[in-house]
Design a protein around this motif. Structure first.
Motif, short mmCIF file in Angstrom:
data_model
loop_
_atom_site.label_atom_id
_atom_site.label_comp_id
_atom_site.label_asym_id
_atom_site.label_seq_id
_atom_site.Cartn_x
_atom_site.Cartn_y
_atom_site.Cartn_z
N ALA A 84 24.22 103.14 -4.32
CA ALA A 84 25.48 102.38 -4.35
C ALA A 84 25.39 101.10 -5.16
CB ALA A 84 25.91 102.05 -2.92
N ASP A 85 24.18 100.67 -5.53
CA ASP A 85 24.01 99.35 -6.12
C ASP A 85 24.40 99.26 -7.60
OD1 ASP A 85 21.87 101.09 -6.30
OD2 ASP A 85 20.39 99.51 -6.62
N TYR A 86 24.79 100.38 -8.21
CA TYR A 86 25.23 100.34 -9.61
C TYR A 86 26.75 100.32 -9.75
CZ TYR A 86 20.46 101.45 -11.15
OH TYR A 86 19.11 101.42 -11.40
N ALA A 87 27.45 100.28 -8.63
CA ALA A 87 28.91 100.44 -8.68
C ALA A 87 29.59 99.38 -9.53
CB ALA A 87 29.49 100.43 -7.27
N ALA A 88 29.23 98.11 -9.33
CA ALA A 88 29.88 97.03 -10.07
C ALA A 88 29.66 97.21 -11.57
CB ALA A 88 29.35 95.68 -9.60
N LYS A 89 28.45 97.55 -11.96
CA LYS A 89 28.15 97.74 -13.37
C LYS A 89 28.94 98.91 -13.94
CE LYS A 89 24.29 98.06 -16.61
NZ LYS A 89 22.81 98.10 -16.74
N ALA A 90 29.03 99.99 -13.16
CA ALA A 90 29.77 101.18 -13.62
C ALA A 90 31.23 100.86 -13.87
CB ALA A 90 29.64 102.30 -12.58
N TYR A 91 31.86 100.12 -12.95
CA TYR A 91 33.26 99.75 -13.13
C TYR A 91 33.44 98.80 -14.31
CZ TYR A 91 34.61 102.05 -8.77
OH TYR A 91 34.86 102.98 -7.78
N ASP A 92 32.48 97.90 -14.49
CA ASP A 92 32.55 96.97 -15.64
C ASP A 92 32.51 97.73 -16.96
OD1 ASP A 92 32.71 94.75 -14.04
OD2 ASP A 92 30.57 94.25 -14.16
N LEU A 93 31.79 98.84 -16.98
CA LEU A 93 31.69 99.64 -18.20
C LEU A 93 32.93 100.52 -18.43
CD1 LEU A 93 27.95 100.76 -17.99
CD2 LEU A 93 28.96 99.17 -19.64
N GLY A 94 33.78 100.63 -17.41
CA GLY A 94 35.02 101.41 -17.57
C GLY A 94 35.04 102.74 -16.87
N ALA A 95 34.07 102.98 -15.98
CA ALA A 95 34.12 104.23 -15.21
C ALA A 95 35.37 104.25 -14.35
CB ALA A 95 32.88 104.36 -14.33
N ILE A 96 35.95 105.44 -14.21
CA ILE A 96 37.19 105.52 -13.45
C ILE A 96 36.93 105.59 -11.95
CG2 ILE A 96 37.49 108.05 -13.41
CD1 ILE A 96 40.49 107.34 -14.25
N ASP A 97 35.73 106.03 -11.55
CA ASP A 97 35.38 106.03 -10.12
C ASP A 97 33.88 106.16 -9.97
OD1 ASP A 97 35.78 105.92 -7.37
OD2 ASP A 97 37.50 107.27 -7.44
N TYR A 98 33.41 105.93 -8.75
CA TYR A 98 31.98 105.89 -8.45
C TYR A 98 31.79 106.54 -7.08
CZ TYR A 98 27.31 103.69 -8.20
OH TYR A 98 25.96 103.45 -8.14
N LEU A 99 31.19 107.72 -7.05
CA LEU A 99 31.04 108.48 -5.82
C LEU A 99 29.59 108.47 -5.38
CD1 LEU A 99 33.25 111.60 -6.67
CD2 LEU A 99 33.95 109.36 -5.81
N VAL A 100 29.37 108.09 -4.12
CA VAL A 100 28.02 108.01 -3.58
C VAL A 100 27.72 109.29 -2.79
CG1 VAL A 100 26.46 106.73 -2.08
CG2 VAL A 100 28.14 105.50 -3.47
N LYS A 101 26.61 109.92 -3.10
CA LYS A 101 26.19 111.14 -2.42
C LYS A 101 25.77 110.84 -0.98
CE LYS A 101 24.38 112.95 -6.80
NZ LYS A 101 23.14 113.33 -7.52
#
Length: 236
Positions: A84-101
């Motif tokens: 879960a710790d990459y979520a902020a970076k992923a959204y900053d890069l423009g990912a539309i969503d971030y799903l944690v397994k």
């Protein structure tokens, strides 16, 4: 409306299998390739028009985030990861969503709905906040879930235990009771006007206590529903 073409990129076979299974149940999404690394993903992007990537973060050789940075132009990306710790970076890069397994089906469908809105109705998308569940519904059509955006629905008609959802392009038939679908709809947008009809308030062209007109369709108002219709539509 064409289907959204997607690929799954994950080095874990079980993780790929789970997402592939979910995708097979959603009518609006077409799985083009399932890739075990970014090299296979790159080859798929060169061969086909891809709208969406389900992208794992931790993979051998090249991480998913590093791969995403190099994509230009980039399809929509939904990250799928156990961290879960990459979520902020992923959204900053423009990912539309971030799903944690482990990823639940309902969570993935919300992410896909956001992708569909971004592709087909970009003017309605506010990427600063998560998608609202009531922007859409899912209907099971021939063993697959199909996304229906509420803004497209003109009215819903029941026949026995089936419903017909009237949208501009076509009719959608689903095995569902009208009372069940009415419970899922926002009441400030839809009114039950008859035992067999639900109408969209936004699409009303004209109305009286006994009839509502939407586009070319004339929809009767049942006697037991008239007072509620008059109150909600402000008929005096």
């Amino acid at each position: 409306m064409r289907k959204v073409n997607c690929i799954v990129v994950d080095d874990e076979p079980l993780a790929r299998d789970i997402i592939e299974n979910y995708i097979s149940r959603i009518e609006s999404v077409n799985l083009i390739a399932s890739c075990k690394n970014v090299y296979e993903a790159f080859n798929s992007l060169q061969k086909d028009k891809i709208d969406l990537i389900f992208l794992d973060i931790h993979m051998p050789d090249i991480k998913g985030i590093d791969f995403f940075k190099e994509l230009n132009p980039s399809p929509q990306v939904i990250f799928t990861t156990a961290h879960a710790d990459y979520a902020a970076k992923a959204y900053d890069l423009g990912a539309i969503d971030y799903l944690v397994k482990p990823i639940e089906f309902t969570r993935l469908t919300k992410a896909i709905s956001r992708v569909l809105k971004q592709i087909y109705y970009p003017e309605t998308v506010d990427n600063s906040k998560p998608i609202e569940p009531q922007d859409y519904i899912y209907l099971k059509i021939e063993k697959k879930l199909q996304t229906i955006f509420l803004k497209d629905i003109l009215y819903i008609e029941s026949s026995n235990n089936n419903i017909k959802v009237k949208i501009a392009e076509r009719d959608i038939i689903a095995h569902k009771k009208i009372s069940e679908i009415y419970d899922t709809l926002p009441k400030h947008k839809f009114i039950r006007v008859h035992r067999s009809y639900i109408i969209s308030i936004d699409h009303i062209d004209s109305f009286s206590p006994v009839e509502i007109e939407i586009k070319k369709y004339k929809i009767p108002v049942g006697r037991k529903y008239r007072e509620n219709v008059k109150t909600q539509l402000g008929y005096y």
